[in-house]
Design a protein around this motif. Structure first.
Motif, PDB file in Angstrom:
ATOM      1  N   ASN A  15      -7.408  -2.148   8.681  1.00 44.11           N
ATOM      2  CA  ASN A  15      -6.923  -1.672   7.389  1.00 44.11           C
ATOM      3  C   ASN A  15      -7.484  -2.525   6.266  1.00 44.11           C
ATOM      4  O   ASN A  15      -7.052  -3.633   6.019  1.00 44.11           O
ATOM      5  CB  ASN A  15      -5.388  -1.708   7.402  1.00 44.11           C
ATOM      6  CG  ASN A  15      -4.791  -1.185   6.115  1.00 44.11           C
ATOM      7  OD1 ASN A  15      -5.469  -0.496   5.351  1.00 44.11           O
ATOM      8  ND2 ASN A  15      -3.539  -1.507   5.874  1.00 44.11           N
TER       9      ASN A  15
ATOM     10  N   TYR B   2      -7.509  -1.633   3.063  1.00 38.78           N
ATOM     11  CA  TYR B   2      -6.888  -1.425   1.747  1.00 38.78           C
ATOM     12  C   TYR B   2      -6.183  -2.728   1.387  1.00 38.78           C
ATOM     13  O   TYR B   2      -5.671  -3.432   2.262  1.00 38.78           O
ATOM     14  CB  TYR B   2      -5.865  -0.285   1.797  1.00 38.78           C
ATOM     15  CG  TYR B   2      -6.490   1.086   1.882  1.00 38.78           C
ATOM     16  CD1 TYR B   2      -7.243   1.584   0.814  1.00 38.78           C
ATOM     17  CD2 TYR B   2      -6.330   1.883   3.009  1.00 38.78           C
ATOM     18  CE1 TYR B   2      -7.824   2.849   0.888  1.00 38.78           C
ATOM     19  CE2 TYR B   2      -6.911   3.146   3.081  1.00 38.78           C
ATOM     20  CZ  TYR B   2      -7.650   3.621   2.018  1.00 38.78           C
ATOM     21  OH  TYR B   2      -8.221   4.853   2.080  1.00 38.78           O
TER      22      TYR B   2
ATOM     23  N   GLY C  11      -1.681   0.676  -1.046  1.00 40.27           N
ATOM     24  CA  GLY C  11      -2.599   1.045   0.039  1.00 40.27           C
ATOM     25  C   GLY C  11      -2.415   0.256   1.319  1.00 40.27           C
ATOM     26  O   GLY C  11      -2.244   0.843   2.401  1.00 40.27           O
TER      27      GLY C  11
ATOM     28  N   THR D 240      -9.690   2.131   7.671  1.00 39.93           N
ATOM     29  CA  THR D 240      -9.053   2.678   6.474  1.00 39.93           C
ATOM     30  C   THR D 240      -9.474   1.841   5.270  1.00 39.93           C
ATOM     31  O   THR D 240      -9.267   0.628   5.239  1.00 39.93           O
ATOM     32  CB  THR D 240      -7.508   2.653   6.597  1.00 39.93           C
ATOM     33  OG1 THR D 240      -7.082   1.306   6.807  1.00 39.93           O
ATOM     34  CG2 THR D 240      -7.021   3.498   7.739  1.00 39.93           C
TER      35      THR D 240
ATOM     36  N   THR E  81     -11.453   2.344   0.906  1.00 43.23           N
ATOM     37  CA  THR E  81     -11.993   3.278  -0.084  1.00 43.23           C
ATOM     38  C   THR E  81     -13.376   3.720   0.411  1.00 43.23           C
ATOM     39  O   THR E  81     -14.068   2.948   1.073  1.00 43.23           O
ATOM     40  CB  THR E  81     -12.142   2.630  -1.464  1.00 43.23           C
ATOM     41  OG1 THR E  81     -13.040   1.517  -1.353  1.00 43.23           O
ATOM     42  CG2 THR E  81     -10.817   2.155  -2.026  1.00 43.23           C
TER      43      THR E  81
ATOM     44  N   ALA F 262      -7.990   6.650  -2.304  1.00 44.45           N
ATOM     45  CA  ALA F 262      -7.677   5.740  -3.409  1.00 44.45           C
ATOM     46  C   ALA F 262      -8.720   5.783  -4.518  1.00 44.45           C
ATOM     47  O   ALA F 262      -8.673   4.996  -5.456  1.00 44.45           O
ATOM     48  CB  ALA F 262      -7.457   4.303  -2.948  1.00 44.45           C
TER      49      ALA F 262
ATOM     50  N   PRO G  24       0.091   5.861  -0.424  1.00 40.02           N
ATOM     51  CA  PRO G  24      -0.716   6.745   0.419  1.00 40.02           C
ATOM     52  C   PRO G  24       0.198   7.463   1.404  1.00 40.02           C
ATOM     53  O   PRO G  24       1.236   6.930   1.776  1.00 40.02           O
ATOM     54  CB  PRO G  24      -1.652   5.779   1.155  1.00 40.02           C
ATOM     55  CG  PRO G  24      -0.949   4.464   1.136  1.00 40.02           C
ATOM     56  CD  PRO G  24      -0.186   4.438  -0.161  1.00 40.02           C
TER      57      PRO G  24
END
Ligand SMILES: [Zn+2]
Lengths: 143, 439
Positions: free
Chosen positions: B136, B138, B145, B184, B186, B216, B247
């Motif tokens: 992840n 974000y 996020g 995960t 952008t 995002a 999200p």
């Protein structure tokens, strides 16, 4: 045998032609031949100058869009039909002329004309074959 | 790369239309009541127009409720929208305040549970199971996020790597060494990571990634293809916003035909951004959400400023929730010409395609008679300048044709000299609207 020409993109806006020429005058650039092609939307100023590279630099510094293009300069008899004769050779050889304009100065008794065609190499060989005088860069500078 | 079609919560995600509507109405009534009773902001807005929570008897009645805007939320900064006492709030997030005060969102324990649930649904769409490793990227922090994805992955029981954003070389090392299967982040960061991987001598297609949830920020189909090719994974679109939950508001299934909105938790509308009227299915307009289960901060008819359209036709994945198409733009950037919505970026992209260089341009809208006229001034680029009139004329006509194909409106293109269009710090003024406001 090709010579360098400067082409400048001009918006159809008051004063732009003057600004371009003024920028060159201030830097001592000598214009030997000039033509303007224009539409209702924009114009293209074409110049033969003594120092094309420096001219390009000066104009770009002044935010003009500039391009160096190759053209051919020929000398034709300064009398009726002089130019037509040269153009007929190209016409017979199926070469399209994109534009044409004249020098202010003469080469002896002859008028000097700038030519751009769709195929410059072929143009040069045909005109040479037919005995038309093609000016090289030194000739142009000496005008 | 292919993915299995998996559904996290069939009981809800595959409900019949009738069941969804029944559940939505029940939850809407509760939400409206809660908002009216607990949030002075809503009470005042309702009282001003003489609206009572009991007046909401059908889903259609929602159109009588006033909209909530980001500006409204800023006005009650920091906790004015909370419907729960602070003692019940267990987590806070904040949207970035690039313009004005930030928006603060408060979550009760139950809100976090709902958030985990919807995020679990999203990640399941991307093929995540308890056997997967979710990296992840974000940002963890006030931004929603990081935590949103984290909760969803944990709910599934996947192994979540809370990598957060940044330190890209280490991200690649983790991906390679841990065998990350789901990414995960952008979309632009994904593309950047691919570049860095190459630089490090790691061929991204050899990584174990099978899918990614990207969002995002606004992105395009072209970027999707690029990401999929670079990493050999399935790239899916995730949508959400802090004001609603973060999200997990909507996510694309493997059909890639729009993002399913989790309608048991979020009521979705598309409105005409100018008039506020609801638009018929399939029309593009502004996306509006009402939360249906949020305790800490119920949100009634929040205007997202995002432009999209809504589809309700059956999706082959089996889910019955409506789908929004990928976000097309922001109402802030939208211009309406002859009733058609257009975005400067559409014109910009077209010019870029034709000219091959980053364009400088300006869009001028006038109304000489009774019809809007659109003129696009494009600075001539060094690369496309030709010494011949006909070439320039062709360039101009090509631009006109391609722009018309893209936006559906005839335009006049004028080529101007470089640097002749005004520049200002940061954003250039792209649109000049000379239409008078009175018709
Ligand atoms: Zn689906």
């Amino acid at each position: 045998m090709k010579i360098k020409q400067i082409s400048i993109f001009l918006e159809n806006k008051r004063g732009r032609l003057y600004e371009a020429l003024k920028a060159l005058a201030e830097e001592g650039i000598n214009i030997r031949a000039l033509s303007i092609a224009d539409t209702s939307e924009f114009g293209i100023l074409r110049l033969i100058v003594t120092d094309p590279e420096k001219t390009k630099e000066i104009l770009e510094k002044n935010e003009f869009t500039v391009k160096l293009t190759n053209v051919v300069a020929i000398a034709v008899k300064d009398k009726p039909g002089g130019l037509a004769e040269a153009l007929k050779y190209l016409y017979d050889a199926n070469i399209n002329i994109e534009y044409i304009y004249a020098f202010v100065e003469k080469s002896g008794e002859k008028a000097v004309v700038v030519l751009r065609t769709e195929n410059l190499d072929k143009t040069i060989s045909i005109l040479q074959e037919k005995g038309v005088t093609i000016l090289n860069w030194d000739h142009v500078l000496a005008l | 790369m292919t993915l299995n079609n998996m559904i996290w919560n069939k009981d809800f995600e595959c409900m019949s239309e009738e069941e969804i509507k029944k559940l939505q109405l029940e939850r809407l009534k509760q939400t409206v009541k809660r908002a009216y009773e607990k949030v002075p902001y809503y009470k005042k807005k309702f009282d001003e127009i003489g609206l009572k929570p009991e007046d909401i008897q059908t889903l259609d009645d929602i159109k009588n409720i006033p909209f909530t805007s980001k500006a409204d939320l800023r006005e009650v900064y920091p906790f004015g929208m909370f419907a729960s006492p602070l003692s019940e709030i267990v987590e806070i997030h904040m949207s970035s305040g690039t313009t004005g005060k930030p928006v603060v969102a408060g979550y009760t324990r139950n809100d976090i549970e709902v958030w985990s649930e919807v995020m679990a649904r999203c990640l399941t769409m991307a093929g995540a199971t308890k056997d997967d490793i979710v990296q992840n990227c974000y940002g963890y922090g006030l931004f929603t996020g990081g935590f949103g994805v984290h909760y969803g992955a944990q709910k599934i029981g996947a192994m979540v790597v809370p990598a957060s954003a940044g330190n890209t070389r280490r991200q690649i090392e983790i991906m390679r060494d841990f065998g990350t299967t789901i990414l995960t982040c952008t979309p632009s960061y994904a593309l950047y990571m691919a570049e860095v991987a190459y630089e490090m001598g790691v061929e991204p297609t050899t990584l174990k990634l099978k899918a990614g949830c990207f969002g995002a920020e606004m992105w395009t189909e072209q970027m999707r293809r690029e990401i999929e090719k670079r990493f050999n994974l399935i790239a899916l679109n995730i949508y959400g916003l802090t004001e609603i939950i973060g999200p997990g508001v909507a996510h694309e299934c493997i059909e890639k035909k729009g993002l399913h909105v989790f309608e048991d938790h979020f009521f979705v509308e598309i409105i005409d951004p100018d008039t506020g009227d609801p638009l018929p299915e399939g029309n593009r307009g502004e996306l509006v959400f009402t939360t249906l289960t949020r305790e800490g901060m119920p949100m009634l008819r929040f205007r997202t400023k995002d432009i999209t359209s809504l589809k309700r036709d059956k999706c082959s994945c089996g889910r019955t929730f409506a789908r929004i198409e990928r976000i097309r733009g922001r109402t802030d950037d939208m211009i309406k010409v002859r009733g058609v919505m257009i975005f400067p970026y559409q014109i910009e992209r077209t010019i870029l395609e034709v000219q091959g260089v980053e364009p400088h341009y300006q869009i001028i809208i006038t109304r000489p008679q009774h019809l809007d006229e659109l003129e696009v001034m494009v600075e001539m680029s060094k690369e496309t300048f030709s010494d011949e009139v006909k070439h320039i004329e062709n360039l101009r006509k090509k631009l006109e044709k391609r722009i018309e194909e893209t936006i559906g409106i005839r335009v006049k293109v004028t080529l101007v000299e470089p640097k002749s269009l005004p520049r200002s710090e940061g954003k250039a003024k792209r649109v000049i609207d000379k239409r008078s406001l009175v018709d």
